[in-house]
Design a protein around this motif. Structure first.
Motif, short mmCIF file in Angstrom:
data_model
loop_
_atom_site.label_atom_id
_atom_site.label_comp_id
_atom_site.label_asym_id
_atom_site.label_seq_id
_atom_site.Cartn_x
_atom_site.Cartn_y
_atom_site.Cartn_z
N LYS A 1 0.82 -1.21 0.00
CA LYS A 1 0.00 0.00 0.00
C LYS A 1 0.86 1.26 0.00
O LYS A 1 0.44 2.32 -0.50
N GLU B 1 1.44 4.08 -2.81
CA GLU B 1 0.66 5.30 -3.05
C GLU B 1 1.39 6.55 -2.58
O GLU B 1 0.99 7.67 -2.93
N SER C 1 -7.38 -1.30 -2.36
CA SER C 1 -7.14 -0.46 -1.18
C SER C 1 -6.12 0.64 -1.45
O SER C 1 -5.91 1.53 -0.62
N ILE C 2 -5.47 0.58 -2.60
CA ILE C 2 -4.45 1.59 -2.93
C ILE C 2 -5.14 2.88 -3.37
O ILE C 2 -6.08 2.86 -4.18
#
Length: 812
Positions: A188, A191, A212-213
């Motif tokens: 993650k 990002e 979820s990124i």
């Protein structure tokens, strides 16, 4: 010196050239071939150029090792030694270059472990070690605000997961960690890399979603490649809405759900979009065609079921659109479809039941593939008249006939594939088509289509597996440009008497000399003879397949053809003694006939890859020259009546992969010189009368996969205590029905790992791919035994599949 298109540094050599250039700060000799031994180049530079700051020797044919003395050059800030072959590790002293900003060691054949301290050099901005497949790399914990701009380590070997601290490298603009075998979740922290322009993480095993990124933070991202990384879940809308994206590749994963809509914030620069080989479903969003920069779009191999083809809001061109292997129906018949023009369109393997109406308005088509659908009935005449259409594939449908052509029809078509339909004929009015390739295999043709007579550019013609009966007309063998003709799988019985003269070549058997034909397949028909003389022309075919007919009488040879298959016929003569004068090829099969008498010596003098004389009534001894051939890969003499001994004078450099002498009447001792055939993979001498001890000397053949000695007179103990060699790839060994005694040594069987394990648990083919003129074969061994089959996949390529008979509890 300039030689053969390249620069070489020989006289003076590198050491002499630079020995007095002590003040030199930059040395750039990229692509200049530097002579010298080992690390001579390295010693010369470190001793002569103390002030060197830039060293660039990419593609200089350098070899290793890299000498430690290079570390003396503490002023170095840029090193490029890529595209050389060092076969050596990177010295740990490279981590001491305190001023280093750029290190490029791409495609360097590096070995060992890359010093991870190098990643922590404070000044380092660019590091590239990609393409070093044997190099073991691991990342350190990256500090915050590191200086790295470019991290290129693709196609190296990582044994640890990608650290979350990669998100600390906020200056990164380019990352390539493709094909590094990373596992674990998709990080993650990516990002955080807001300066990223190019991100390639393809070919890994992340096995996680990417939803979820916060992709919207990567506002500078231009290229994103996550292909083949075992990713799953839905595709987030943020990833298709990045304002600068040019290339987006998410193919070969397990993404599911629908493709998100492309909004006004999506990049107008997006030129390549690859979403193929996923589990995407539902409607294909039409907003995808409002991307004005889109050139290549691949949505193939998904589960898309619908496409409301209304076209984009403004007219535009799309170079390539691949929608194959989905479940599309295309029921739309509107009028706005001409606003989207394509050059290449594939709708293969969908559920089309008719020709999509929007195709009528395409004016830039070059290649159209509608194969493997459910299109029935008539082929419309308008489809041949599409202005630019060059290639059309309508194979594997249920098409029955062609609509009569329009008056004064013209067509740009050069390739037409109609195989596996239900066509019964093509009217002569279609002679306006001037094709290069025509596929009509597996239809219901009963005669040769008459429109073929007027084909002046036809190169490749396939009429196999139809219902054509009777004569082969001489005009079809004389088509001016015809290179490949396949008439196999019909009911043809003879040749039409020639219209042109022919020239007799005195010999004991018929010689065919054809015109432009290079590949001729008449197999699986009912031909009884080829007595009818053909027009005497000048060029000989490279490939001739006559297997599975009823040929008898004169033995028809095709002068100097490289592939000739006469197997499964009714020939009952002896093999002509001068046969080698007419063989110059990689494959000759006379298998499964009734050839008798001795094997002519000359047959082994011919240069060739595969010689199959199995399943005949050949007798006499094996000619001594069998063992003198250095070109044969396969010699199959099984199931004959050959007697005598096996010659024991196999030469060093013997290329044999397969030797099958089983089911004959041979006797004597096992030939020890067979160890000279260092690439031997299949050896079968079962069902003979060989008398000898267990052939321990064969243990030196590390390539051996099959060894059959059954039903002979071998004696003594099984085992080889005096050798440490093993058959590590041995898969089958048959020693039954001999006179061996004693116990089976446990050490032997423990080394035969290939017998009990197969990494991918898939079935095994026994055979190899052979391309004459090259010095390699590609083995495709899996764990199943098949019958012989041969496939000429091109004029110069042969796939040979080995055969072995296994017996379990007395049953073959």
């Amino acid at each position: 010196m300039y030689s053969g298109g390249e620069l070489k540094l020989e006289n003076p050599n590198l050491g002499t050239l630079i020995q007095n250039l002590t003040e030199l700060t930059e040395l750039n000799l990229d692509s200049v071939k530097i002579s010298g031994q080992g690390s001579d180049w390295c010693e010369a530079i470190s001793s002569s150029l103390p002030n060197l700051r830039v060293l660039s020797l990419s593609g200089c044919a350098l070899s290793g090792p890299i000498c430690e003395s290079l570390a003396k050059l503490q002023s170095l800030y840029e090193i490029d030694l890529g595209n050389n072959s060092f076969y050596a590790p990177v010295p740990r002293s490279f981590a001491n270059f305190s001023n280093l900003t750029s290190l490029c060691l791409h495609d360097f054949d590096l070995l060992g472990t890359f010093p991870k301290e190098i990643f922590q050099i404070p000044s380092l901005k660019t590091i590239g070690v990609s393409g070093n497949f044997a190099l073991h790399v691991s990342f350190p914990e990256f500090p915050k605000n590191g200086s790295l701009r470019s991290l290129i380590v693709g196609s190296t070997s990582f044994s640890v997961d990608l650290p979350n601290s990669i998100g600390n490298l906020k200056m990164l603009s380019s990352i390539d960690i493709s094909n590094c075998s990373f596992t674990g979740s998709f990080r993650k922290s990516i990002e955080n890399l807001t300066q990223l322009a190019d991100l390639d993480m393809s070919g890994n095993r992340f096995n996680s979603p990417i939803s979820s990124i916060h992709w919207e933070t990567l506002v500078n991202l231009e290229i994103l490649n996550l292909r083949n990384s075992q990713l799953y879940g839905t595709i987030p809308s943020s990833v298709v809405s990045l304002p600068k994206m040019k290339t987006l590749i998410l193919s070969n994963n397990r993404f599911s759900g629908q493709v998100p809509e492309f909004s006004n914030t999506s990049s107008p620069l997006l030129g390549t979009l690859g979403l193929e080989n996923n589990n995407l479903e539902g409607q294909i969003p039409t907003s995808i065609f409002n991307l004005q920069g889109l050139i290549f779009l691949n949505l193939s191999s998904n589960n898309f079921s619908g496409f409301s083809f209304n076209g984009p809001q403004v007219p535009r061109d799309l170079w390539s659109l691949d929608l194959s292997h989905n479940s599309l129906l295309f029921n739309y018949s509107g009028t706005n479809s001409s606003s989207l023009q394509m050059r290449i369109l594939s709708l293969a393997s969908n559920k089309l039941r008719a020709f999509p109406d929007f195709l009528r308005n395409q004016s830039t088509f070059y290649d159209l593939d509608l194969s493997n659908n459910q299109i029935q009935g008539e082929i419309h005449n308008w489809i041949y008249s599409l202005k630019s259409l060059d290639s059309l594939d309508l194979s594997t449908n249920s098409l029955v006939t062609l609509e009569a052509p329009l008056p004064n029809s013209t067509s740009a078509l050069s390739s037409l594939d109609l195989h596996s339909n239900k066509l019964q004929g093509i009217h002569s009015s279609y002679s306006f088509l001037q094709l290069d390739h025509l596929g009509l295999a597996s239809n219901k043709l009963t005669t040769f289509p008459d429109f073929l007579r007027n084909q002046s550019t036809l190169y490749d013609l396939d009429l196999s597996n139809n219902q054509i009966q009777g004569e082969i007309p001489n005009w079809i063998l004389s088509l001016k440009s015809l290179d490949s003709l396949d008439l196999s799988g019909n009911s043809l019985v003879t040749l039409e008497a020639p219209l042109l003269f022919w020239t007799f070549i005195p010999t004991n058997f018929k010689i065919w000399i054809l015109d432009s034909l290079q590949k001729l397949n008449l197999s699986c028909n009912s031909l009884e003879s080829l007595e009818a003389p053909l027009p005497h022309l000048t060029i000989v075919p490279l490939s001739v397949d006559l297997h599975s007919n009823q040929l008898q009488g004169h033995f028809p040879l095709f002068l100097s053809s490289s592939y000739q298959d006469y197997s499964r016929n009714n020939f009952s003569s002896s093999i002509p003694t001068d046969i080698s004068d007419f063989i110059y090829g990689s494959y000759l099969s006379l298998s499964s006939n009734n050839f008798h008498r001795a094997i002519p010596k000359s047959i082994f003098n011919a240069r060739g890859g595969v010689l199959d004389l199995s399943n005949n009534s050949l007798s006499g001894n094996i000619p001594q020259c069998l063992t003198q051939s250095l070109s044969h890969l396969v010699i199959d003499l099984r199931r004959n009546k050959i007697s005598g001994t096996i010659p024991d004078n196999f030469l060093k450099g013997c290329e044999l992969r397969n030797l099958d002498l089983s089911n004959n009447q041979m006797q004597g001792r096992f030939p020890k010189s067979l160890v000279n055939c260092s690439r031997l993979e299949v050896l079968n001498i079962g069902n003979n009368n060989i008398t000898d001890t267990f052939p321990c000397f064969l243990m030196s053949l590390s390539t051996l996969r099959i060894l059959v000695l059954r039903s002979n007179k071998f004696y003594g103990c099984i085992g080889c205590p005096k050798t440490n060699d093993t058959w590590s790839v041995l898969q089958i060994i048959d020693l039954a029905h001999n006179n061996f005694r004693g116990d089976m040594p446990g050490r032997l069987s423990l080394t035969w790992q290939a017998m009990v394990s197969n990494e991918d648990e898939s079935p095994t083919n026994l055979g190899f791919f052979y391309q004459p003129g090259r010095n390699y074969t590609c083995n495709v061994y899996k764990r199943v035994c098949h019958t012989h089959s041969y496939d000429v996949s091109s004029y110069y390529a042969i796939y040979y599949r080995d055969a072995i008979t296994t017996i379990i509890k007395g049953l073959e």
